[in-house]
Motif scaffolding. Structure first.
Motif, PDB file in Angstrom:
ATOM      1  N   THR A   1      19.021   6.829  -6.750  1.00 39.04           N
ATOM      2  CA  THR A   1      17.878   6.115  -6.203  1.00 39.04           C
ATOM      3  C   THR A   1      16.943   5.631  -7.313  1.00 39.04           C
ATOM      4  O   THR A   1      16.607   6.402  -8.216  1.00 39.04           O
ATOM      5  CB  THR A   1      17.084   7.036  -5.263  1.00 39.04           C
ATOM      6  N   PRO A   2      16.495   4.366  -7.267  1.00 38.98           N
ATOM      7  CA  PRO A   2      15.557   3.880  -8.292  1.00 38.98           C
ATOM      8  C   PRO A   2      14.165   4.467  -8.111  1.00 38.98           C
ATOM      9  O   PRO A   2      13.816   4.991  -7.047  1.00 38.98           O
ATOM     10  CB  PRO A   2      15.551   2.366  -8.070  1.00 38.98           C
ATOM     11  N   LYS A   3      13.364   4.350  -9.154  1.00 35.26           N
ATOM     12  CA  LYS A   3      11.991   4.833  -9.146  1.00 35.26           C
ATOM     13  C   LYS A   3      11.034   3.652  -9.014  1.00 35.26           C
ATOM     14  O   LYS A   3      11.260   2.582  -9.583  1.00 35.26           O
ATOM     15  CB  LYS A   3      11.715   5.604 -10.440  1.00 35.26           C
ATOM     16  N   VAL A   4       9.957   3.849  -8.247  1.00 37.75           N
ATOM     17  CA  VAL A   4       8.964   2.794  -8.017  1.00 37.75           C
ATOM     18  C   VAL A   4       7.933   2.788  -9.141  1.00 37.75           C
ATOM     19  O   VAL A   4       7.292   3.810  -9.405  1.00 37.75           O
ATOM     20  CB  VAL A   4       8.230   2.994  -6.672  1.00 37.75           C
ATOM     21  N   THR A   5       7.779   1.655  -9.821  1.00 32.75           N
ATOM     22  CA  THR A   5       6.656   1.459 -10.736  1.00 32.75           C
ATOM     23  C   THR A   5       6.075   0.072 -10.491  1.00 32.75           C
ATOM     24  O   THR A   5       6.753  -0.815  -9.975  1.00 32.75           O
ATOM     25  CB  THR A   5       7.061   1.573 -12.226  1.00 32.75           C
TER      26      THR A   5
ATOM     27  N   LEU B   1      -4.744  -0.288  -5.729  1.00 37.55           N
ATOM     28  CA  LEU B   1      -4.071  -0.188  -4.436  1.00 37.55           C
ATOM     29  C   LEU B   1      -3.985   1.248  -3.948  1.00 37.55           C
ATOM     30  O   LEU B   1      -3.991   1.501  -2.742  1.00 37.55           O
ATOM     31  CB  LEU B   1      -2.673  -0.793  -4.536  1.00 37.55           C
ATOM     32  N   ALA B   2      -3.885   2.199  -4.876  1.00 42.00           N
ATOM     33  CA  ALA B   2      -3.707   3.607  -4.495  1.00 42.00           C
ATOM     34  C   ALA B   2      -4.984   4.244  -3.968  1.00 42.00           C
ATOM     35  O   ALA B   2      -4.934   5.244  -3.253  1.00 42.00           O
ATOM     36  CB  ALA B   2      -3.182   4.402  -5.684  1.00 42.00           C
ATOM     37  N   GLY B   3      -6.144   3.690  -4.326  1.00 41.49           N
ATOM     38  CA  GLY B   3      -7.398   4.250  -3.838  1.00 41.49           C
ATOM     39  C   GLY B   3      -7.876   5.410  -4.686  1.00 41.49           C
ATOM     40  O   GLY B   3      -7.533   5.526  -5.867  1.00 41.49           O
ATOM     41  N   PRO B   4      -8.686   6.317  -4.109  1.00 42.27           N
ATOM     42  CA  PRO B   4      -9.255   7.435  -4.878  1.00 42.27           C
ATOM     43  C   PRO B   4      -8.181   8.249  -5.592  1.00 42.27           C
ATOM     44  O   PRO B   4      -7.123   8.545  -5.020  1.00 42.27           O
ATOM     45  CB  PRO B   4      -9.970   8.269  -3.806  1.00 42.27           C
TER      46      PRO B   4
ATOM     47  N   SER C   1       0.826  -1.210   0.000  1.00 37.70           N
ATOM     48  CA  SER C   1       0.000   0.000   0.000  1.00 37.70           C
ATOM     49  C   SER C   1       0.862   1.262   0.000  1.00 37.70           C
ATOM     50  O   SER C   1       0.572   2.232  -0.713  1.00 37.70           O
ATOM     51  CB  SER C   1      -0.931   0.002   1.212  1.00 37.70           C
ATOM     52  N   LEU C   2       1.925   1.258   0.802  1.00 39.12           N
ATOM     53  CA  LEU C   2       2.813   2.426   0.848  1.00 39.12           C
ATOM     54  C   LEU C   2       3.521   2.630  -0.493  1.00 39.12           C
ATOM     55  O   LEU C   2       3.692   3.772  -0.939  1.00 39.12           O
ATOM     56  CB  LEU C   2       3.851   2.244   1.965  1.00 39.12           C
ATOM     57  N   LEU C   3       3.921   1.548  -1.131  1.00 44.70           N
ATOM     58  CA  LEU C   3       4.585   1.670  -2.428  1.00 44.70           C
ATOM     59  C   LEU C   3       3.613   2.186  -3.487  1.00 44.70           C
ATOM     60  O   LEU C   3       4.001   2.949  -4.370  1.00 44.70           O
ATOM     61  CB  LEU C   3       5.169   0.320  -2.843  1.00 44.70           C
ATOM     62  N   ALA C   4       2.348   1.772  -3.394  1.00 47.84           N
ATOM     63  CA  ALA C   4       1.354   2.276  -4.340  1.00 47.84           C
ATOM     64  C   ALA C   4       1.188   3.784  -4.188  1.00 47.84           C
ATOM     65  O   ALA C   4       0.990   4.499  -5.174  1.00 47.84           O
ATOM     66  CB  ALA C   4       0.022   1.568  -4.126  1.00 47.84           C
ATOM     67  N   ALA C   5       1.301   4.267  -2.953  1.00 51.56           N
ATOM     68  CA  ALA C   5       1.202   5.709  -2.716  1.00 51.56           C
ATOM     69  C   ALA C   5       2.423   6.452  -3.261  1.00 51.56           C
ATOM     70  O   ALA C   5       2.350   7.648  -3.541  1.00 51.56           O
ATOM     71  CB  ALA C   5       1.045   5.987  -1.228  1.00 51.56           C
TER      72      ALA C   5
END
Length: 414
Positions: A281-285, A295-298, A225-229
């Motif tokens: 630093t890598p980027k999260v996808t 997962l990210a919600g609204p 969930s945190l990574l989705a944010a």
């Protein structure tokens, strides 16, 4: 053979077929539910003496565990689906192909990055080729050529895309739908949400446990969930560790596991001697934007920007698996906050820069990071594109242009 429903031709089919002509073992890796088994079965049908064995069947799996050598005894091509379920098969296959080096002996599929699994007793250097299968590309869904990468490395910034009647809301619908075949065929958002929820539940309860001993599934769910944010942003391990109340090494290990099971794809940072201030630093996808959106919600303006960037980088990643240009994708950010969403570098060191805008208009300022790279890299910089939610293709100075995002899949290969 299992029956495929609403099958869409995959670009990877030709890659697998070609590899079997000169390679003893071909491995199709990818996330669960992306169509690996369906693709592999269609390849097997082209081989009159080919057989398929599915290790998700308890009896078949028990047979493989009991006598791996006898299990793989077959004169033609053998498909073994979900091969990571019986690690001892790996050594048996190696033993056989070392003594009989004919090409096209085994087609293996796995829902994890097989060579990353500690449970495997050995790798197959020089004997195998791995082909990654991703969720459906937009070109595979729409029957379009998916030729942007090869066209960009051939023509530079001179690409002009045919107008498509797509606006921001249309692109967002594609982002939220994602590319899992099952989700694409579901007609309502509510039914897709049920699919995504079941997918995450199965991933944590089954796939993750196959590759690692995770004691606290709740921590893994919270991490997802945190990574989705953070989708589309830099991976901030320290912040996540603080929010979860666990150590940095634990977070790093969990992230590696999520990469292994194809939930995440970290886009590595790019740097060169001419850009020494680059951040490493890598980027999260996420491998699938539909799942990421679930997962990210609204949706907010921030999350839409990250999802749209994830969508574009994902389409590029898919194309790189079958393009003629041997290239890799990175991102660029320096300590002065200059950034470029995607930096595609081929084996010759040539660079294509990509900036993503979740808007229907483009301004000159949107090319700031691309101009920086162009001026620093000189002749290595081939072209820079701002991909946006509008419809026009326009030049913006030397080696720079804006294109609609749909150019990624509507542009023909040269």
């Amino acid at each position: 053979m299992r029956k495929a429903v609403d099958y869409r031709p995959r670009k990877a089919f030709d890659l697998v077929s070609e590899a079997l002509l000169d390679t003893r073992v071909v491995v199709v890796n990818g996330a669960r539910q992306v169509g690996k088994s369906t693709l592999a079965e269609r390849v097997i049908r082209e081989h009159p003496n080919g057989i398929a064995k599915f290790l998700d069947h308890p009896l078949t799996r028990s047979s493989a565990e009991d006598d791996p050598i006898r299990f793989i005894d077959h004169d033609g091509l053998m498909l073994i689906d979900e091969v990571q379920r019986v690690p001892d098969l790996w050594l048996a296959i190696k033993h056989l192909v070392d003594r009989d080096p004919r090409p096209g002996r085994f087609l293996l599929t796995g829902s994890a990055r097989l060579l990353s699994l500690s449970s495997l007793p050995d790798s197959l250097p020089g004997r195998s080729e791995t082909i990654e299968l991703w969720p459906l590309s937009q070109g595979e869904i729409d029957g379009e050529p998916d030729g942007f990468i090869d066209a960009a490395f051939t023509h530079g910034a001179d690409i002009r895309a045919e107008p498509r009647d797509l606006r921001r809301k249309d692109y967002l619908e594609r982002v939220i739908r994602g590319g899992f075949p099952e989700a694409v065929t579901r007609e309502t958002s509510r039914r897709r949400q049920r699919f995504f929820q079941s997918y995450v539940d199965d991933l944590v309860s089954r796939d993750v446990k196959q590759v690692a001993d995770i004691q606290k599934a709740a921590d893994m769910r919270r991490l997802i969930s945190l990574l989705a944010a953070q989708n589309g942003g830099l991976l901030n391990v320290s912040r996540i560790a603080g929010e979860l109340g666990v150590s940095r090494p634990t977070v790093q290990r969990y992230v590696e596991i999520l990469e292994t099971v194809y939930l995440l794809r970290l886009v590595p940072a790019w740097s060169a001697n001419t850009t020494t201030r680059a951040v490493a630093t890598p980027k999260v996808t996420f491998v699938d934007t539909g799942l990421a959106a679930h997962l990210a919600g609204p949706l907010t303006d921030v999350s839409i920007g990250g999802l749209m960037e994830n969508f574009v980088l994902g389409e590029i990643t898919r194309q790189l698996s079958w393009s003629d240009a041997y290239a890799r994708i990175h991102h660029y950010r320096d300590r002065d906050q200059h950034e470029v969403d995607g930096v595609i570098e081929d084996n010759a060191g040539r660079i294509i820069g990509i900036e993503v805008k979740a808007a229907e208009t483009v301004r000159s300022h949107d090319f700031k990071g691309l101009r920086l790279l162009r001026d620093r890299l000189g002749s290595r910089f081939l072209a820079g594109f701002v991909l946006y939610c509008g419809s026009q293709s326009l030049p913006f100075g030397d080696d720079l242009a804006c294109l609609p995002i749909s150019a990624l899949w509507t542009t023909p290969r040269p």
